[in-house]
Structure formats: C-alpha cells, structure tokens
Design a protein around this motif. Sequence first.
Motif, mmCIF file in Angstrom:
data_model
loop_
_atom_site.group_PDB
_atom_site.id
_atom_site.type_symbol
_atom_site.label_atom_id
_atom_site.label_comp_id
_atom_site.label_asym_id
_atom_site.label_seq_id
_atom_site.Cartn_x
_atom_site.Cartn_y
_atom_site.Cartn_z
ATOM 1 N N PRO A 1 -51.956 23.016 152.801
ATOM 2 C CA PRO A 1 -50.971 22.427 153.714
ATOM 3 C C PRO A 1 -51.402 22.611 155.167
ATOM 4 C CG PRO A 1 -49.918 23.863 152.093
ATOM 5 C CD PRO A 1 -51.390 24.094 151.986
ATOM 6 N N LEU B 1 -50.114 17.340 146.149
ATOM 7 C CA LEU B 1 -49.490 17.503 147.465
ATOM 8 C C LEU B 1 -48.145 18.217 147.344
ATOM 9 C CD1 LEU B 1 -50.263 14.033 149.100
ATOM 10 C CD2 LEU B 1 -51.109 16.258 149.868
ATOM 11 N N THR C 1 -48.592 21.992 146.773
ATOM 12 C CA THR C 1 -49.022 22.805 147.918
ATOM 13 C C THR C 1 -48.066 22.746 149.107
ATOM 14 O OG1 THR C 1 -50.430 20.955 148.631
ATOM 15 C CG2 THR C 1 -51.465 22.696 147.341
ATOM 16 N N TYR C 2 -47.283 21.653 149.222
ATOM 17 C CA TYR C 2 -46.396 21.511 150.380
ATOM 18 C C TYR C 2 -44.945 21.889 150.096
ATOM 19 C CZ TYR C 2 -49.372 19.288 153.929
ATOM 20 O OH TYR C 2 -50.308 19.042 154.902
ATOM 21 N N VAL D 1 -43.998 15.644 151.773
ATOM 22 C CA VAL D 1 -44.989 15.242 150.771
ATOM 23 C C VAL D 1 -45.203 13.734 150.800
ATOM 24 C CG1 VAL D 1 -45.458 15.084 148.301
ATOM 25 C CG2 VAL D 1 -44.573 17.203 149.268
ATOM 26 N N GLN E 1 -47.057 12.671 153.976
ATOM 27 C CA GLN E 1 -48.476 13.002 153.939
ATOM 28 C C GLN E 1 -49.217 12.058 152.988
ATOM 29 O OE1 GLN E 1 -51.212 16.050 155.107
ATOM 30 N NE2 GLN E 1 -51.184 13.843 155.250
ATOM 31 N N THR F 1 -52.993 16.941 161.044
ATOM 32 C CA THR F 1 -53.524 16.722 159.706
ATOM 33 C C THR F 1 -54.930 16.140 159.849
ATOM 34 O OG1 THR F 1 -52.715 14.447 159.522
ATOM 35 C CG2 THR F 1 -51.209 16.203 158.844
#
Length: 486
Positions: A130, A209, A212-213, A223, A226, A451
Amino acid sequence: MYGYNRLAGAWIPLWLPRSSLLISVLLVLNGLNILPSYIDYFHLTPATTGLNTASLWIGGCIAGVTWGKVTDVIGRRPALFWAAILSLIAVALQTAAQNITMFVIARIVLGFGINAAGLSGPAYLAETLPLHWRGWGLGLFNDLYYVGGLIAAGVTYGTSFMESTWAWRIPSVIQGVFSILCIVIIPFIPESPRWLLFQGRREEAHQALAQTYSNGDLASTVVLSQLKEIEDTFEYEKNAGETLSVTQIFKTRTARKRVLLAISVAVFSSVAGNVIAAYYLGSMLTNAGITDTTRQLQINIILNAFCLVCSVLGTYYIDSWGRKMTTVISTVLLTIFLFLVGALTKVFGNSSNTSGVYGTVAMIFLSQGAYSFGWTPVLFLYPPEVLNYPIRANGMGVFQFFLNGAGLLIILTMPIALFNIGWKTYMINGAWDIVMLIVILYYWIETKGKTLEEIDELIEGKKHSDVPDLEQIIREEARVEKEKHR
C-alpha cells in the motif's frame, strides 16, 4: 503454486524478497577477508582478494541484463522463487570449493541469484505494498542487509578460532538458510496486482489490492480508486505503444530520464564510500593501527549493529522528509566523515596513540552510519518508484547491471588503492561525493506520498487517470470515519 492465495496477509510481503539476499552479500566478503584460514587456503594477494570478492558482482551484471524479461514473463513471485533456487545451488558450490576457480564460479552463480532476487523483489514490493507502507517496506528490504551482516559477523567471529577450512565453510553454508525461508514463504503471498492486471487477470488483481489496502474489503473506495488508476494508466501506455521490450527503456525522453534516475542511484550508492568498510574493513582497521584479527572481527559485529539502527532510523523518516532530502542529508554527513577518516588515518595510522586510533575507528563508524541512514533505505526504494510498469522490470535490470558494474570497479580497485595510497583514498572518495550531491539536488525528483501511477505526473507532466490522488482519498475516508465516531 503461483496463483493468488487468499490466506496471504498484508504484512507478509514486507519480509519476503530480501530473504534470499539477507545473508548472501556480506557473509563471505567482509568477515572472510579478515580470516587467516580463508586468506591462507586460497593464498590470497590484494589482486586475488579483489577477484574473489568481485566475482559476486560479475554474476550480478549478468542477472541485470537477463532477469528483467524473466520477471515480466513468469511473474514477480516465480522470479523470486527461481532466484532463491539458484542461490542455494551456489551456496553448495561455494561451501565445497577446493580452489580459487571453484570458489569464484560459485560466487558468480550466487551473485546472479541474489541480484535476480534484488531485481524482482523491489519491483514486487513497489507494486504490491500500500502507498503508506511502500517507504517502510522497500526501506526495510535493504535495511535487512545489516541483519545479514550482523549474523555474518557473529558467525565468522565464532568460526575464526577454528584452524580448519570449516572456519570459512560454515559461514558459506549458512547463506542458504534464508533462501530456504524465501521458498517456504512464497506460496502464502499474493502476486503483484499490477502484474496480474497487465496479464488480464482483473479479479485476482482486485483481490490482491483489497488484501493489502483494506483487509479484504473489495468494495473499499481506496481499493476501487487504486484499481481504476492502474487500469487507466495501463490503457494509456498501451495506446501509446509502450511494450515490455528491452528497447522500451530507450524509446522516449521520459523513459530515458526514468532509467537515468535509477542508474544514478546504482552508481552513486556504490561509489559513495561505504564499500571501503563494507568489504575491506580489515584493511581500513589495519591502516588505522588495529591489526589484531579478533579485535577486527569484534569491531565488525558492532559496526553492523550500529548500521542497522541507523538504516532503520532513516527508513522511519523517509516518508516525512522525502527520498531526496534524506539522501542529501546522508551524503553531506558521509562526505564530512570520509574526509575526517582520511585525515585521522594519515596522522595516526602508524601511531601508537590509542586515542588517535580509536578516533579513526569512531569516524569509520560515523561514516558508515551516515551512509546507512539515507542510502541504505533509498537504494531499492527510489528506482522502482521512478520506473513505470512497461520498463520497471527491465529498468531494474539496468539498475542492477550498473549497481554491480560500479561495485565491481570499486571492489577490484579498492584493495589496491588502500595498499598503495592509504589515507588519500578517503579524500578522493569525499571529493567525488560532493559532485554526487550537486547532481542529486539538481536532477532528482521527490516521490513521497504518490502512487506509482501518480509519479508519472512528476516525470511526464501529466497524470493518465482522472481518479483523485489516492492520498487525498485516504485522508477523506479518515475524516469521514472520524466524524462518525464523534
């Protein structure tokens, strides 16, 4: 074995990739270069010492020009798995070495294995962690180098009292422990969501995603944002004709700038001044007046512990101070301490003045601590950040090639320089660091709080998605959540 695993936790990726490198790099370089049994068995001279040590970098150069394509084709996790297997094969060869030729071949294979992991690992972590854990994860990736160094120094100190060749064979075989650990952990972690999405495996990328987020919440705004940002960026890159080919790293001005930024990290980190102590501490201490092998090994253990603390401290500040400023501070301090090491070595190197000798050792510690504070966490953090997806794996290959090429040059020349010009070596190194500092201040960009897709705007002048910056979304969600609990 390589599919997405629902049992994978968000924090596991922080600890995996460096494991195949953890002990390998330092274990048989610095400590063994101090061991009389190792030196006597191979009848080492300054030139052959450099060759034995530099063979690791030769393998690294080969990995740099070959493993990027492998990482793109088979995936980040499988690439790490096979890198660990190669490292284990090399460990077996090195432990059984009967002559310099066999030892050097083993080191070349080991260099290939650990640098293949050093190529795939940062790409994997940068693409999987993240946003707010990327600095910590990639910083710790290289900070753990000193854990390996600390274990290496301790093991080598313990075996130094042996008179047989097991004094250096035992440290050699222990290198394989963390490669085995890497192989065991790999099935329990997710593949890079960006690699999955590029392969058309959207559902698995979405799951990775979320894992991990948001602890598995597929509907999380963070999520979904992203995921869309990555999709939009990939769509733009494909429409622009960007491919995963090696030639892509040279095609456009922005691609060349990205690669040059990565190369600058590789070269500067290698010639900044740490290599002298990292691999030839024995020669440095001898020049400073400390010639007893036991005392040198004891100092080696303490130095690695000190550097570990400094590197973790630098990693702690790297997201608040930024990559660029942390590196600048590190380089300024390193330059000052290198000049002081040179001056004190000149005055007290052949002296019986105890205060002067230990003052020199203190400066060696401070110079290595200064390097560890900034360059250690930045080394594998900055390159995968500035390289976009189409050139990330191959760009990391170029990074590894120059990292090993520069390291090879320094490793081959440093023992000769220390032998022939002694204290002047540090003065030359300090002068070069001033040039490095100017380039960093003028040329580097700051990537903190962005990011991987948002970094495009800093390099190309525009972002390729209409999704708001992820940090803004995270802050807004935190604000809303706080309002709910009032």
